[in-house]
Design a protein around this motif. Structure first.
Motif, short mmCIF file in Angstrom:
data_model
loop_
_atom_site.label_atom_id
_atom_site.label_comp_id
_atom_site.label_asym_id
_atom_site.label_seq_id
_atom_site.Cartn_x
_atom_site.Cartn_y
_atom_site.Cartn_z
N GLN A 19 -43.44 33.53 77.17
CA GLN A 19 -43.46 32.21 77.64
C GLN A 19 -42.54 32.21 79.12
O GLN A 19 -42.75 31.37 79.87
N ALA A 20 -41.55 32.90 79.02
CA ALA A 20 -40.76 33.15 80.68
C ALA A 20 -41.80 33.64 81.63
O ALA A 20 -41.70 32.94 82.58
N ALA A 21 -42.73 34.35 81.30
CA ALA A 21 -43.48 34.85 82.20
C ALA A 21 -44.36 33.81 82.79
O ALA A 21 -44.79 33.42 83.86
N TRP A 22 -44.94 32.86 81.66
CA TRP A 22 -45.94 31.77 81.95
C TRP A 22 -44.99 30.80 82.87
O TRP A 22 -45.73 30.17 83.90
N LEU A 117 -42.93 22.70 70.58
CA LEU A 117 -44.31 22.90 71.23
C LEU A 117 -44.17 23.97 72.15
O LEU A 117 -45.00 24.93 72.21
N GLU A 118 -43.04 24.34 73.17
CA GLU A 118 -43.26 25.10 73.98
C GLU A 118 -42.75 26.49 73.29
O GLU A 118 -43.36 27.67 73.69
N ARG A 119 -42.07 26.55 72.16
CA ARG A 119 -41.73 27.85 71.24
C ARG A 119 -42.93 28.31 70.76
O ARG A 119 -43.34 29.19 70.36
N LEU A 120 -43.77 27.23 70.60
CA LEU A 120 -45.38 27.51 69.93
C LEU A 120 -46.06 28.36 70.95
O LEU A 120 -47.29 28.65 70.48
N GLY A 121 -45.84 27.98 72.29
CA GLY A 121 -46.65 28.71 73.48
C GLY A 121 -47.81 27.74 73.53
O GLY A 121 -48.65 28.42 74.20
N PHE A 705 -56.00 32.59 70.56
CA PHE A 705 -55.44 32.18 69.35
C PHE A 705 -53.91 32.61 69.23
O PHE A 705 -53.13 31.97 68.79
N ALA A 706 -53.78 33.78 69.83
CA ALA A 706 -52.21 34.32 69.76
C ALA A 706 -51.95 34.75 71.05
O ALA A 706 -52.31 35.89 71.28
N PRO A 707 -51.78 33.87 71.60
CA PRO A 707 -51.62 34.35 73.23
C PRO A 707 -50.76 35.01 73.78
O PRO A 707 -50.79 36.01 74.86
N GLU A 712 -49.36 40.47 75.91
CA GLU A 712 -48.85 41.78 75.99
C GLU A 712 -49.39 42.96 75.62
O GLU A 712 -49.28 43.84 76.44
N LEU A 713 -50.35 42.98 74.70
CA LEU A 713 -51.26 44.10 74.50
C LEU A 713 -52.40 44.32 76.01
O LEU A 713 -52.40 45.51 76.20
N TRP A 714 -52.77 43.24 76.43
CA TRP A 714 -53.43 43.51 77.37
C TRP A 714 -52.75 43.86 78.62
O TRP A 714 -53.38 45.07 79.29
N LEU A 715 -51.46 43.59 78.80
CA LEU A 715 -50.84 44.53 79.89
C LEU A 715 -50.54 45.87 79.40
O LEU A 715 -50.70 46.78 80.26
#
Ligand code: ZN
Ligand code: ZN
Length: 737
Positions: A19-22, A117-121, A705-707, A712-715
């Motif tokens: 969320q910080a990165a976004w 809502l922000e914590r839910l991403g 769905f689980a962004p 994180e795994l993508w990176l």
């Protein structure tokens, strides 16, 4: 993880970091207008500032957000933003309970809800969010009111409202207790007629009906949404006949029972029908009609047995020639709208009750007279609705009353008329009407003393425009509305590609469809030639528990904050999508959460382990014989099939099925490894590479769905950070040799 050191799945750490990165890279900022790029506006529902995000919101926004992220993942420009629906009774009641001003209440609620809502991403563009109760925003309502008023689509009439004599106030239906008493003082509530402002829905009901067929053909409106529009319209098909009065006048009467015209026993007019007056001309009858309209009747008197039924004492020759008594009753409105109907007791239960009240037999002996011909006709229950409320927490209506000039519009350059913010409502009366400095004003026409309209607009009226301002860039928000409505941004983003909202939004959407047509004809939205604000519409059902609606009273409320705290946002989001199709009620059970949490943990652990072994295997020199090329090919085919299926699901917002496809792919990946290890002692570099490629596909599809875990795994799999969303996998991709 990239260093090959194993760490456990810690959703809170990952989610905070993502969320910080976004935020840092402004991932969800609405892209600048570029007509050459595919672009779309996804409209989430506008939440009431109720104070807390509930699990129903989580469901709604998880669906919309997955869709928004999916479209971004395909390289499209996405506008995904909403405003809070902040006016209205819930906020007023919240403020009364908390002893504070409504404006302080909604401010606090909106801030809190945004945090949740922000914590839910969720990937909203927060720069475009707003409160409908901000003066800058409610001037939209005032502008809209004047524009519709000038076009004859907003008008003054009389309407029925619930009224408490003790509190001297009108009540909303939720403020009337089950026994027909006032929520505040528990005294009986009456229905009375008050002058009210109306929005003329009837002007566009036929076009809305016709356009609905086009919506159906377009394939982007789901059945729940279509059905809701049918229900709001309340279309009744039947026939109408012209009945000739003795004085030569003609009355056109409607009935759904075209085959039983000879069974008609009476004619009944809605009190709102323009001809009701002339039929109630007799002194005694006129008085009764007046009494019906202004004096009110018992709130409980709403069924056929007790609803007011006024005999005009006059008759009309019926379709079969026999004279039929002419009645006036509000019973017509709820069934066919403000029209004139034939009473056919032989066919209809309500008519049967009315006939017995009049002492009429419900069946008729055969009559030799020839039948008048009926012609096919349609009536709609949807009727003009009252947009004014005698409450203080709402948009002030831009009208003043002057003794010399009468009803005068406030000129647009004097908007907004500000709502005093220091009002603390108590539930009695309308505090706005008691505020002299608000009420007393100068007439814009003659400069003489005048009084402001002290009714405010129902918050439902705000919904007429609430879907538009998200299209307006924040820096343009303060411009005059005429300029805003002429911005290229509106033409760029509208109509919205997809509205995602709860199944109880039918009324809002119907009225939004209506006002779009009005503004198309008036001019500002003339680029929407079909007058439709939403190209697509998905209505999801609600979240229930143990088969019942959630309520504090039943103690069966699911608290998203608690779930978030325990499992993290990705699990909660995945679980609400996994648990049911959007069009089905989601009967809450913890098993979906546990299942999804286990799944994410396994994906995490598995990927970590594979990345680790990929790091170490490159150092071992020996290359075992490769006997598994056909298995790699098989894996690639599985991936292709999964991408194809999941893509199709995403296009149709079948998130429930999409999630299952992703989970199935994970099983396939593990299966691949098992089969290889059955033939070879360890995974060859080619097999590791194939496996990691498959995992890449998996996390790409998991992303919407689980962004957080998805990115994180993508990176971790060696891809670059950036953009709004990890890209969606192409249907075909390279099979590692
Ligand atoms: Zn009361
Ligand atoms: Zn005047």
């Amino acid at each position: 993880m990239s260093e090959g050191t194993y760490r456990r799945y810690e959703p809170h750490t990952i989610e905070a970091a993502r969320q910080a990165a976004w935020r840092e890279r402004e991932a969800f900022r609405t892209p600048p207008l570029n007509a050459d790029e595919p672009h779309l506006y996804i409209k989430p529902s506008a939440p009431f500032t109720s104070g807390n995000v509930h699990i129903g919101h989580v469901r709604s926004y998880s669906i919309g957000d997955a869709y928004a992220r999916y479209r971004r993942a395909r390289g499209e420009d996405v506008l995904f933003a909403f405003g809070f629906d902040a006016f209205g009774l819930p906020a007023e009641l919240g403020a009364i309970a908390g002893g504070e001003t409504p404006s302080a209440w909604v401010e606090r609620c909106a801030t809190h809800m945004r945090g949740q809502l922000e914590r839910l991403g969720f990937s909203f563009d927060w720069d475009r969010s707003f409160l409908s109760s901000d003066a800058l925003m409610y001037r939209w309502s005032q502008w809209m009111f004047l524009t519709l008023y000038e076009a004859g689509l907003v008008y003054r009439g009389t309407g029925t409202v619930d009224w408490c004599d003790h509190c001297q106030t009108t009540l909303a239906s939720i403020q009337v207790e089950a026994g027909g008493t006032c929520w505040r003082c528990h005294n009986p509530v009456r229905l009375i007629e008050l002058p009210q402002w109306y929005f003329k829905v009837s002007a566009y009901v036929e076009e809305n009906d016709r356009r609905l067929l086009e919506r159906e053909a377009g394939g982007k409106w789901d059945k729940v949404a279509m059905d809701s529009q049918q229900e709001v319209m309340g279309r009744v098909d039947g026939v109408e006949v012209d009945l000739e009065g003795p004085d030569g006048s003609t009355v056109t009467a409607f009935t759904p029972y075209g085959d039983a015209l000879d069974q008609a026993r009476f004619v009944v007019l809605s009190p709102r029908h323009p001809e009701a007056e002339s039929w109630a001309a007799e002194p005694g009858v006129a008085e009764q009609l007046e009494n019906l309209r202004s004096g009110g009747w018992e709130r409980s008197a709403r069924d056929a047995q007790t609803i007011p039924l006024l005999d005009t004492g006059r008759t009309l020759p019926g379709p079969a020639g026999a004279p039929l008594p002419v009645l006036i009753s509000p019973v017509v409105d709820a069934r066919f709208g403000p029209t004139i109907a034939l009473g056919v007791p032989a066919e209809d239960k309500t008519d049967e009750v009315l006939a017995s009240r009049l002492g009429l037999p419900s069946t008729v002996e055969s009559d030799a007279s020839p039948l008048a011909a009926g012609r096919p006709a349609v009536r709609y229950k949807a009727s003009d609705w009252v947009i004014s409320r005698q409450r203080s927490w709402g948009t002030p209506i831009p009208i003043v009353y002057c003794e010399s000039c009468g009803t005068v519009e406030v000129p647009r350059d004097q908007l907004p008329i500000l709502l005093p913010l220091d009002i603390t409502p108590t539930g009695a009366g309308n505090p706005l009407a008691e505020l002299e400095e608000f009420v007393n004003t100068e007439c814009p026409g003659c400069g003489g003393p005048a009084r402001r309209e002290t009714d405010t607009l129902d918050c439902h009226f705000d919904a007429l425009w609430l879907w538009v301002p998200a299209c307006v860039p924040p820096e343009s928000r303060e411009q005059p509305l005429e300029e805003i409505l002429a911005l290229p941004d509106l033409r760029h983003w509208l109509p919205s590609e997809r509205l995602v909202a709860g199944s109880d939004s039918g009324n809002f959407v119907f009225d939004q469809r209506t006002v779009t047509k009005a503004l198309r004809d008036i001019g500002p939205l003339n680029f929407l030639s079909d007058g439709e604000p939403f190209a697509g519409c998905l209505f999801h059902e609600m979240v229930i528990r143990d088969g019942r609606k959630m309520s504090k009273h039943l103690g069966n409320v699911v608290d998203p904050d608690e779930l978030l705290e325990r499992y993290g946002a990705d699990t909660v989001r995945l679980a609400v999508l996994f648990a049911a199709r959007p069009q089905r009620s989601l009967n809450w059970s913890d098993s979906a959460v546990l299942h999804c949490h286990r799944f994410l943990n396994q994906v995490w652990d598995y990927s970590s382990a594979k990345l680790e072994s990929a790091g170490s295997s490159s150092e071992s020199g020996e290359t075992p014989a490769d006997t598994s090329e056909h298995l790699r090919l098989k894996l690639a085919q599985w991936c292709e099939a999964a991408v194809e299926r999941t893509t199709a699901d995403m296009e149709n917002l079948e998130m429930h099925s999409a999630v299952r496809n992703v989970m199935r792919l994970f099983d396939r990946i593990k299966d691949f490894e098992k089969r290889v290890l059955a033939r070879e002692p360890s995974l060859s570099p080619a097999n590791v590479e194939a496996l990691l490629a498959a995992l890449s596909v998996l996390v790409q599809m998991l992303g919407p769905f689980a962004p957080h875990i998805g990115e994180e795994l993508w990176l971790a799999l060696g891809h670059e950070e950036g953009g709004a969303q990890t890209p969606w996998p192409g249907v075909s991709f390279k099979v590692p040799a």
